[in-house]
Write an enzyme that holds these catalytic residues in place. Structure first.
Site, PDB file in Angstrom:
ATOM      1  N   HIS A   1      84.411 -20.275  12.143  1.00 27.79           N
ATOM      2  CA  HIS A   1      84.646 -19.316  13.094  1.00 27.79           C
ATOM      3  C   HIS A   1      84.129 -17.886  12.425  1.00 27.79           C
ATOM      4  O   HIS A   1      83.967 -16.992  13.355  1.00 27.79           O
ATOM      5  CB  HIS A   1      86.072 -19.326  13.584  1.00 27.79           C
ATOM      6  CG  HIS A   1      86.763 -20.631  14.333  1.00 27.79           C
ATOM      7  ND1 HIS A   1      86.914 -21.624  13.625  1.00 27.79           N
ATOM      8  CD2 HIS A   1      86.628 -20.746  15.304  1.00 27.79           C
ATOM      9  CE1 HIS A   1      87.284 -22.400  14.445  1.00 27.79           C
ATOM     10  NE2 HIS A   1      87.189 -21.896  15.799  1.00 27.79           N
TER      11      HIS A   1
ATOM     12  N   ASP B   1      79.644 -26.677  19.138  1.00 29.77           N
ATOM     13  CA  ASP B   1      80.758 -25.795  19.095  1.00 29.77           C
ATOM     14  C   ASP B   1      80.764 -24.498  19.697  1.00 29.77           C
ATOM     15  O   ASP B   1      79.800 -24.146  20.393  1.00 29.77           O
ATOM     16  CB  ASP B   1      81.189 -25.688  17.485  1.00 29.77           C
ATOM     17  CG  ASP B   1      82.807 -25.663  17.351  1.00 29.77           C
ATOM     18  OD1 ASP B   1      83.580 -25.546  17.908  1.00 29.77           O
ATOM     19  OD2 ASP B   1      82.989 -25.658  15.995  1.00 29.77           O
TER      20      ASP B   1
END
Length: 530
Positions: free
Chosen positions: A200, A276
């Site tokens: 992230h 993702d």
């Protein structure tokens, strides 16, 4: 009345319009965007009618099962075959029950029990909870082998560090979820377990050779494919042994490893491949979301997950137009985009068929607590003075900074549960800034004084990863050797305290099971509170 153009010109013009419409529809179909709110905005409805194939739901979209069921019904009125996606792993990562914690233990707890039938049952009941609300596509399970104990983003989301254990439970989870008509998505290919960076926030590198990758990280993905997983999610990680230039999500070599036949060295997977979150730092900060989207589809990925952070129409149009422009400019083959869109539609048709033929039974919530109880590992230190908690305790939680996948919205620990039983319970949360070497002596002394005459319970999470937490716990135990310690992360550190409970995750049911041991009394059956 206007002058008619020659028929050949009209035919060419119509073909151009048809192609443009097809390109735009295909580009919309491969996107899996999110939105803000608990009802679908007008722009989302419009794009569903124009070909958008998926919608991503997050905790911000969920208040209760009735609201969620109404929301998904509205989405299907615009597109009956829409994939309604959610990131519902159970355990620490929950969107259905983000406000109160999950009714189902996560992967590490299930791996600790190591009963594939139990894992299958838990996934089936979680799937029933999703299907009851109209969600038909789940970005789970995590098939990652948590081989790096310092991994900041996988941890309890993995079934464990053993590839074969992860494989049998990944397969069982996929089978359980899909048995009630909800598509499973094994993630994060080719394996996010051996990383020390959260994707992230940055771009992790898994610097291992291909033999280790095949013997360790790929094993659960093979099991997921054999179990019939309808989707696989790629990881935003660099694997130099496969591709030294691009992360897995954007790498033709990595996608080929997943797609090619076993005779050619691949895994032979022919289902949907999804990225993702494309706005995660590993892609957005290096390539940008639009460029990353084009490269991912060009590499062989079929769908683009977006919307955890970028959740508006502007993002959808930006990514749609980037794909259309890439086709028109010859960078992205039109057939590749069409193939990707076809896979999305095929899965949408499968989920629609499942909804028509499968019964909609209410989930068995009791199974989550039963599983959490079995996952507990309890260590007692003889003569240390622990007695069951029968009155208002002092509950001290050492709270690390949560990773983004889990988020900071979902409560964890046992303080609230003990306070519900024992009014007057003192609850305190301590973070790394509160327990620096300079502040620690005063902190420990204050806890000693304030906890005097009360049972002391200390809750930790991934103790082995946090030096500040370990020092603080040692300081507390030196003053109060009768302390009970509840580890709700990966129980890698040695058991400490008069009573040590390893829950293998911070789901609500894991906390309930721990409270049963702390008090010597059953908690009763859990009630979901989405």
């Amino acid at each position: 009345m206007g002058i008619l153009e020659p028929s050949s010109t009209r035919t060419k013009s119509l073909r151009t319009i048809d192609r443009n419409d097809r390109l735009h529809r295909d580009a919309l179909t491969v996107l899996q965007p999110g939105f803000v709110g608990t009802t679908p905005p007008d722009w989302l409805r419009r794009h569903l009618g124009e070909g958008l194939g998926s919608v991503a739901l997050f905790a911000r979209n969920v208040t209760d099962p009735q609201q969620l069921a109404a929301l998904t019904a509205e989405l299907r009125r615009e597109n009956p075959h829409v994939l309604v996606a959610i990131d519902e792993e159970g355990g620490d990562v929950t969107r259905l029950e983000a406000g109160n914690g999950s009714s189902w233990p996560g992967n590490l707890a299930l791996g600790a029990v190591d009963d594939p039938e139990l894992t299958r049952d838990v996934a089936r009941e979680l799937g029933r909870a999703l299907a009851e609300c109209g969600v038909n596509y789940n970005w789970a399970p995590s098939a990652d082998v948590n081989s790096n104990p310092d991994n900041p983003v996988i941890g309890v989301r993995s079934f464990g560090a053993d590839p074969d254990l992860c494989a049998r439970h990944t397969a069982a989870w996929v089978e359980g979820l899909q048995s009630v008509g909800v598509a499973a998505c094994a993630k994060h290919f080719p394996g996010h377990g051996d990383t020390a960076v959260d994707s992230h926030l940055g771009l992790p590198v898994v610097d291992i050779d291909v033999d280790l990758l095949r013997s360790r990280d790929l094993v659960p993905f093979k099991a997921a494919i054999a179990a019939g997983a309808k989707a696989v999610m790629t990881a935003h990680i660099m694997v130099p042994a496969l591709d030294g230039d691009r992360p897995a999500t954007l790498s033709r070599a990595v996608v080929d490893l997943l797609r090619q036949a076993p005779s050619a060295g691949g895994l032979g997977y022919q289902g949907l491949i999804v990225t993702d979150g494309i706005e995660m730092g590993a892609i957005a900060d290096t390539y940008g979301v639009a460029r990353g989207t084009v490269l991912a589809v060009g590499a062989g990925v079929d769908a683009i997950c977006v919307g955890g952070g970028l959740a508006d129409e502007e993002t959808v149009l930006h990514l749609r137009d980037a794909l259309v422009a890439a086709v028109r400019e010859g960078e992205l083959p039109e057939q590749r985009l069409a193939e990707a869109a076809a896979r999305v539609r095929e899965l949408g048709e499968w989920t629609a068929e499942q909804g028509e033929v499968s019964g909609r039974l209410a989930p068995d919530l009791a199974i989550g607590l039963r599983a959490a109880r079995r996952a507990l590992r309890v260590t007692r230190q003889p003569g240390a003075g622990f007695a069951p908690v029968t009155e208002r305790p002092y509950v001290l939680s050492f709270s690390p900074v949560p990773n983004i996948a889990v988020g900071d919205q979902t409560p964890w620990g046992v303080a609230g549960m003990l306070a519900a039983r024992f009014p007057g319970t003192h609850a305190e949360s301590v973070g790394p800034d509160d327990a620096t070497p300079e502040l620690l002596p005063a902190l420990v002394d204050r806890i000693r004084r304030e906890s005097a005459g009360r049972p002391l319970v200390v809750v930790v999470r991934d103790l082995h990863r946090h030096a500040w937490m370990s020092r603080a716990l040692d300081g507390v135990l030196a003053e109060r050797p009768d302390t009970a310690v509840v580890e709700m992360g990966v129980p890698r550190a040695s058991a400490r305290g008069a009573l040590h409970i390893a829950t293998h995750g911070a789901a609500r049911v894991c906390g309930l099971a721990a409270v049963e041991v702390l008090t010597g009394q059953p908690t009763g059956q859990p009630t979901p509170h989405p």
